[in-house]
Design an enzyme around this catalytic site. Structure first.
Site, PDB file in Angstrom:
ATOM      1  N   SER A 137       0.852  -1.184   0.000  1.00  0.00           N
ATOM      2  CA  SER A 137       0.000   0.000   0.000  1.00  0.00           C
ATOM      3  C   SER A 137       0.892   1.239   0.000  1.00  0.00           C
ATOM      4  O   SER A 137       2.079   1.158   0.321  1.00  0.00           O
ATOM      5  CB  SER A 137      -0.876  -0.006   1.258  1.00  0.00           C
ATOM      6  OG  SER A 137      -1.482   1.245   1.491  1.00  0.00           O
TER       7      SER A 137
ATOM      8  N   TYR B 291      -3.058  -0.501  10.098  1.00  0.00           N
ATOM      9  CA  TYR B 291      -2.932  -0.829   8.676  1.00  0.00           C
ATOM     10  C   TYR B 291      -1.567  -0.414   8.146  1.00  0.00           C
ATOM     11  O   TYR B 291      -0.898  -1.179   7.447  1.00  0.00           O
ATOM     12  CB  TYR B 291      -4.050  -0.121   7.909  1.00  0.00           C
ATOM     13  CG  TYR B 291      -4.085  -0.404   6.426  1.00  0.00           C
ATOM     14  CD1 TYR B 291      -4.644  -1.582   5.938  1.00  0.00           C
ATOM     15  CD2 TYR B 291      -3.588   0.529   5.514  1.00  0.00           C
ATOM     16  CE1 TYR B 291      -4.692  -1.834   4.573  1.00  0.00           C
ATOM     17  CE2 TYR B 291      -3.636   0.275   4.148  1.00  0.00           C
ATOM     18  CZ  TYR B 291      -4.191  -0.908   3.680  1.00  0.00           C
ATOM     19  OH  TYR B 291      -4.235  -1.149   2.331  1.00  0.00           O
TER      20      TYR B 291
END
Length: 260
Positions: free
Chosen positions: A143, A156
């Site tokens: 990501s 995350y």
């Protein structure tokens, strides 16, 4: 085009029942790969299998939790008996949006477990077979949060940052077995999850469009080419890399407010 031909290859995509996982799976199937889809929700799995089959793709589905090492091992063994896993895409993941000061430790651990530990479990299980064959491709879906911090996604970001370094370490250990381990870092994509914030006038929609040099959200199919490349012979000497498919966000500090 033979460099990108995946005919005869079998690819296991975790979390491949919807969203970006499905988009990458379709790209791989379009290049000739046989799909093996993992998920945890039977209804979503059936919908996904119906979707793939309508398009004429060869596909099978398996319901199991990638964080359950015993269950994952049983399913990997079952899949391998039907045919070898040539490519693994560690796509399954979750996100919990909460300020770090208020986030329960249990929630933090859950995100780490799914997004990082699950990818390790699957990579280890599949790599044991790949090492014997001296061939394989593993792609971890990282990501932009592998590089940047952002408000309310501490778990995350920690998981995806860890996944970036796990990618590099696995590549270091397994390259000698002709296994390439790389990552894809998606930017902001137009999916059902982002639909509510992509409407005209929404502050976050305006922020993303202005922050992205390409001036738009990514389309799920924008990931297909990178997934095919990292799964194919074309990337046989590419190892330990994270390719960011983000429209240029990480290349710039942003557009000045007074820029025309």
């Amino acid at each position: 085009m033979s460099l990108f031909d995946l005919t005869g290859k079998r690819v296991l995509v975790t979390g491949g029942t919807h969203g970006l996982g499905m988009a990458m799976a379709e790209g791989l199937a379009g290049a000739g790969a046989e799909l093996i889809i993992n998920g945890t929700t039977p209804s979503k799995m059936q919908q996904a299998l119906d979707h793939y089959k309508r398009k004429g793709y060869k596909v099978s589905g398996h319901i199991f939790d990638i964080t359950n090492e015993k269950a994952a091992a049983q399913y990997v063994e079952k899949i391998e008996k039907e045919g070898q896993i040539d490519i693994l895409i560690n796509n399954a993941g979750i996100i919990k949006r909460e300020q770090a000061i208020d986030m329960p430790v249990e929630s933090f651990r859950q995100v780490i477990d799914v997004d990082l530990v699950g990818a390790f479990i699957m990579s280890q299980l599949v790599a044991r077979k790949m090492i014997k064959r001296k061939a394989g491709k593993i792609i971890n879906i990282c990501s932009m949060m592998s590089e940047l911090g952002r408000n309310s996604v501490s778990a995350y970001a920690a998981a995806k940052g860890g996944l970036k370094m796990l990618t590099r370490n696995l590549a270091t250990e397994w390259a000698k077995y002709n296994i390439q381990v790389n990552g894809i870092g998606p930017g902001y994509f137009a999916t059902s999850q982002t639909e509510p914030i992509r409407i005209d006038g929404h502050p976050f929609n305006e922020f993303i469009i202005n922050r992205t040099p390409a001036g738009r959200w990514g389309n799920p199919e924008d990931l297909a080419g990178t997934a095919v490349f990292l799964s194919s012979k074309a990337s046989d000497f590419v190892n330990g890399q994270i390719i960011y498919v983000d429209g240029g966000i990480l290349a710039t500090i942003g557009k000045p407010s007074n820029e025309v």
